[in-house]
Design a protein around this motif. Sequence first.
Motif, PDB file in Angstrom:
ATOM      1  N   ALA A  64      42.549  45.107  52.441  1.00 33.74           N
ATOM      2  CA  ALA A  64      41.595  45.584  51.221  1.00 33.74           C
ATOM      3  C   ALA A  64      40.260  45.865  51.797  1.00 33.74           C
ATOM      4  N   SER A  65      39.533  46.951  51.274  1.00 33.61           N
ATOM      5  CA  SER A  65      38.025  47.118  51.372  1.00 33.61           C
ATOM      6  C   SER A  65      37.233  46.392  50.624  1.00 33.61           C
ATOM      7  N   PRO A  66      36.204  45.730  50.628  1.00 32.95           N
ATOM      8  CA  PRO A  66      35.471  45.009  49.530  1.00 32.95           C
ATOM      9  C   PRO A  66      35.313  45.802  48.247  1.00 32.95           C
ATOM     10  N   ASP A  67      35.383  47.270  48.110  1.00 31.12           N
ATOM     11  CA  ASP A  67      34.987  47.856  47.151  1.00 31.12           C
ATOM     12  C   ASP A  67      36.202  48.235  46.561  1.00 31.12           C
ATOM     13  N   SER A  68      37.421  48.124  46.777  1.00 32.73           N
ATOM     14  CA  SER A  68      38.476  48.539  46.168  1.00 32.73           C
ATOM     15  C   SER A  68      38.717  47.894  44.989  1.00 32.73           C
ATOM     16  N   ALA A  69      39.172  48.508  43.925  1.00 33.13           N
ATOM     17  CA  ALA A  69      39.466  47.761  42.688  1.00 33.13           C
ATOM     18  C   ALA A  69      41.152  47.831  42.217  1.00 33.13           C
ATOM     19  N   ALA A  70      41.242  46.957  41.474  1.00 33.14           N
ATOM     20  CA  ALA A  70      43.046  46.955  41.062  1.00 33.14           C
ATOM     21  C   ALA A  70      43.055  48.025  40.407  1.00 33.14           C
ATOM     22  N   GLY A  71      44.428  48.403  40.584  1.00 33.83           N
ATOM     23  CA  GLY A  71      44.781  49.697  39.665  1.00 33.83           C
ATOM     24  C   GLY A  71      46.185  50.114  40.048  1.00 33.83           C
TER      25      GLY A  71
END
Length: 104
Positions: A64-71
Motif C-alpha cells: 500500500a502507498s501511504p495515501d491509498s484509501a479503503a475501497g
Amino acid sequence: MDVCLLYFEDCPNWKVTDRRLVAIAAEHPEVVVRRKRVETMEQAERVGFRGSPTVLVDGADLFASPDSAAGFSCRVYRTADGLEGAPTLEQLRVALGLTQEVTR
C-alpha cells in the motif's frame, strides 16, 4: 507467518494472487495463507482493504502507498513488465522476506 488475501468476488485478479501464494506456501511451510472475502465498505475500512487483491502480511499491507484509501476496486500493482492486477511471484517473495530483491 500469517498471510491474508483480501478480495471481492467479482475481481478476477485475486485468483491469480491466490495461486501464487499457494505456490509460495508449498515451498515454505511457515507461510500460512488465509482468504477473506470483503463484502461491505464498512468491512473494507475495518480490515484495511485497498482494492482486490490486497495481501496482508502479519496484518500489514506491504504494497500500500501511504495515501491509498479503503475501497472496492480492482487493485493495480507496478511490476517490471508494467501495471498488472496482481503482484508477481517475485514481489510476493520479497514482501514475505523470502528473497532479498526484485530483479529488473
